[in-house]
Design an enzyme around this catalytic site. Structure first.
Site, PDB file in Angstrom:
ATOM      1  N   GLU A 104       0.896  -1.413   0.203  1.00 53.27           N
ATOM      2  CA  GLU A 104      -0.007   0.140  -0.068  1.00 53.27           C
ATOM      3  C   GLU A 104       0.947   1.144  -0.113  1.00 53.27           C
ATOM      4  O   GLU A 104       0.513   2.264  -0.821  1.00 53.27           O
ATOM      5  CB  GLU A 104      -0.923  -0.135   1.165  1.00 53.27           C
ATOM      6  CG  GLU A 104      -2.097  -1.141   1.078  1.00 53.27           C
ATOM      7  CD  GLU A 104      -2.866  -1.073   2.472  1.00 53.27           C
ATOM      8  OE1 GLU A 104      -2.453  -1.487   3.215  1.00 53.27           O
ATOM      9  OE2 GLU A 104      -4.199  -0.916   2.130  1.00 53.27           O
ATOM     10  N   GLU A 124      -3.778  -9.864   3.281  1.00 50.76           N
ATOM     11  CA  GLU A 124      -4.955  -9.401   4.330  1.00 50.76           C
ATOM     12  C   GLU A 124      -5.976 -10.505   4.222  1.00 50.76           C
ATOM     13  O   GLU A 124      -6.398 -11.121   5.368  1.00 50.76           O
ATOM     14  CB  GLU A 124      -5.587  -8.033   4.270  1.00 50.76           C
ATOM     15  CG  GLU A 124      -4.575  -6.955   4.569  1.00 50.76           C
ATOM     16  CD  GLU A 124      -3.564  -6.560   3.397  1.00 50.76           C
ATOM     17  OE1 GLU A 124      -3.342  -7.379   2.729  1.00 50.76           O
ATOM     18  OE2 GLU A 124      -2.675  -5.406   3.877  1.00 50.76           O
TER      19      GLU A 124
END
Ligand code: NAI
Length: 674
Positions: A104, A124
């Site tokens: 990210e 995730e």
């Protein structure tokens, strides 16, 4: 001693170097987030900022140990946004793993340069989450929706080359330092920030197709679909969608699914370090012997070869050795077809392998794994022969499913070097390895078992001795209750459906048909004399075996299989056999609801697991959960039976167990606590 700051900013002319140093994996913990926020200020005035990490890897994810507590400022999405908005453009200079929060951060940089062996991903989903710092919003803008679904909904790992092909990195280099210096000398125009780009057009049916595939594949796990939902939000403006992503990420952290998956993640690490091997130094093993080249022996030999060991396989006679050689060659060839091995590696592995019919060939092996017939006398004879040829310090291991290793090794002088290495079928595929210690096994030998397990890519769990060790003992309890359900009113397909609905890949009866009914039958016969006479014993499975119904291999078992087809078909013969059994025992058959079936079977599993911990057979409830997840297909997203019973409340699980036990008091012992 004072720790160095986790983020350091250094100026070199008009270049600012921002270095994260937060061992072991540069996770985005509070210090790193704060350091990065400060760095955005500190780089002001420079022409370009290079973001890099010290040590073996770029940012490899978030700090999961912070996930149970309320999040602390500055929050990662804000820090990521500051990097994207920074007046000085950032170049991400990446090596090692660029995962989760790391990816990210990288997507918020103006440019991305990666070492050729860098690995990327948004894992995730594997801990029940969606990314929370713009991952699901920037990724489709950067690589397109189809690739974004593929990446975020599976958590798969991509190579630097994959990312280059997707246009998501600007440069892949062998030598990062010279690459970045060249790059910043002649900096291209600053691109539009990823969050401000449009998602490239994609076919409208892509979403529905993906949803269908994910529903089928995830077997009750929600996070893959949650990721899909979040990716779809990327059709909205970033500023509107990203806060939704963040809010959902935080909400998912509180859900049972994420707790279960995080439990499994940490349990995997913890079971690899049992107390029993604390301080012990494993031996370095490179040459092993495998005795018996049937189903298990061939799989074990293959796993060992794939793990880089040299293997001598010993069979009963020349024909059996030739057959075993062929079996192993076939399994290795399969690894080539699956892309796990190159042609050159196959040749190298075949050179490290031989199959013979002479025990003298075991002389230079440092470890022997026995996988011959499940027969005490045969196994004792095998070890007597091995002991004759092998070094007195060599490790002797048995792969027995149910026999007592103490009896198997009774004739061996050096008891400290005797151990159980219980693989699961197919041994070159299944992740679980039960490492069975006897009271005499030395901690060095146990530690060596764990080192071998790691080498072979296994999740190893330490077990003491009891009938069936951890896994098969729990399986026996599970099957016992399932058989009571059949006798009292359920049918095999109902039990199987209920367990599939719970999240198991298969129900107990389909699974028995797949693996074969013989070994458990032989074990029941062996134990008949010592079975507790108070225990209720249902003979339906025995009757099937007596009728030659051993499962898929014989075309029939609990179900019928037509013409070699593997699809189970309900068989009226079996169902009437079950009903006659109930009638013959004056049982008034009754309905069992789907949930009643699964809650009973899981209560029995967790009760048996608790007994196993109570008796010291397993070191922890985590160990029990790992056996169930990696050996028996227990849904990882439920965290294993011990975690699951904790999640629904130990009192609830105990009450179900008490109901089960009250119906057949002689059959069950209830654990003190779980
Ligand atoms: P298998 O019948 O497929 O193979 C046994 C092999 O041992 C045969 O190839 C046979 O020729 C060979 N053998 C027999 N006596 C021998 C001797 N004296 N010297 C050398 N070779 C000899 O049996 P399978 O299924 O591979 O099981 C082997 C062991 O693994 C058993 O103890 C079983 O309980 C255990 N096991 C089996 C599992 C399964 O799913 N089948 C799972 C885990 C353990």
């Amino acid at each position: 001693m004072q720790q160095p700051p986790p983020v350091k900013v250094e100026r070199e002319g008009d270049i600012a170097w921002v270095t994260i140093d937060n061992p072991p994996v540069n996770a985005t913990s509070i210090g790193v987030r704060q350091g990065l926020a400060n760095a955005v200020e500190a780089v002001k005035g420079a022409r370009v900022a290079v973001l890099t990490c010290a040590g073996k890897t770029f940012i490899a994810g978030g700090d999961m140990s912070e996930f149970d507590a309320p999040p602390v400022e500055p929050h990662l999405p804000d820090v990521v946004q500051m990097i994207e908005d920074s007046e000085v453009p950032f170049v991400a200079l990446m090596h090692g793993n660029v995962l989760g929060g790391g990816f990210e951060v990288a997507m918020a940089c103006a440019w991305r340069i990666a070492a050729s062996d860098t690995r990327f991903g948004l894992p995730e989903v594997k801990v029940g989450l969606i990314p929370g710092a713009g991952g699901t919003q920037r990724l489709p803008r950067l690589v397109g929706m189809e690739a974004a679904i593929d990446i975020a909904c599976s958590g798969k790992i991509l190579t630097a080359q994959d990312l280059l092909d997707l246009g998501a990195v600007d440069y892949v280099a062998e030598d990062l330092q010279s690459a970045v210096r060249e790059f910043v000398t002649d900096l291209p125009d600053r691109p539009v920030p990823v969050s401000q780009r449009d998602v490239p057009k994609y076919p409208p049916e892509l979403i529905e197709k993906s949803r269908e595939t994910l529903l089928k594949r995830s077997k009750g796990q929600q996070s893959p679909l949650e990721n899909l939902t979040a990716l779809i939000w990327s059709s909205e403006p970033f500023a509107k969608a990203q806060p939704k992503e963040r809010a959902r990420h935080l909400e998912l952290r509180q859900r049972a699914e994420s707790r279960a998956l995080r439990h499994a993640f940490f349990a995997e690490r913890n079971v690899a370090r049992p107390l029993a091997i604390k301080g012990a130094i494993p031996r370095d093993i490179s040459r092993i012997a495998v005795v018996g080249g049937g189903l298990m022996g061939a799989g074990i030999a293959t796993a060992a070869l794939l793990g880089g060991l040299s293997v001598t396989l010993i069979e009963r006679d020349a024909d059996a050795a030739a057959a075993a050689h062929e079996r192993v060659a076939g399994l290795l060839q399969g690894a080539v077809s699956r892309g796990k091995l190159t042609g050159a590696q196959l040749q190298d592995r075949m050179e490290a392998f031989r199959a013979v019919d002479d025990y003298a060939a075991a002389a230079d092996a440092q470890l022997a794994v026995e996988a011959v017939f499940e027969d005490l006398a045969v196994k004792q004879q095998v070890f007597a022969e091995l002991a004759e040829y092998m070094d007195g310090e060599a490790i002797l291991a048995t792969n027995t499913s149910y026999l007592d290793p103490m009896e198997i090794f009774a004739g061996i002088n050096n008891q400290a070097c005797c151990i159980g290495l219980h693989f699961f079928s197919p041994a070159h595929v299944m992740k679980l390895l039960e490492i069975v210690r006897t009271p005499h096994t030395s901690s060095e030998v146990i530690a060596t078992g764990f080192a071998i397990g790691k080498r072979l890519g296994k999740i190893s769990v330490l077990s003491g001795i009891c009938d069936g060790f951890i896994g098969n003992r729990m399986l026996a309890a599970y099957r016992r209750e399932a058989d009571y359900l059949l006798a009292d009113g359920a049918l095999p397909y109902q039990v199987d459906e209920a367990m599939r609905e719970f999240g198991m890949p298969m129900g107990p009866y389909e699974l028995q048909d797949l693996t074969g009914l013989q070994i458990a039958w032989a074990n029941r016969k062996r134990n008949a004399a010592t079975r507790n006479p108070q225990e209720r014993y249902v003979t339906i499975a025995d009757q099937l075996c007596e009728n030659g119904r051993f499962g898929q291999r014989t075309g029939k078992g609990w179900y019928r299989y037509d013409d070699g087809n593997r699809t189970p078909i309900r068989d009226p013969d079996v169902e009437s056999l079950i009903e006659s059994y109930s009638a013959a025992h004056d049982i008034q058959r009754r309905e069992f609801r789907t949930e009643e079936i699964s809650s009973r079977l899981i209560a029995v599993l967790s009760n048996e697991g608790a007994l196993i911990v109570e008796e010291g057979i397993a070191e922890s409830a985590e160990a029990v959960d790992m056996v169930q997840i990696h050996g028996y297909g227990f849904p990882r997203w439920r965290g294993g039976p011990m975690n699951y019973s904790n999640e629904i409340g130990p009192a609830v699980s105990r009450q179900t167990m008490e109901t089960v036990a009250a119906e057949n008091p002689g059959s069950w012992r209830i654990a003190r606590e779980r």
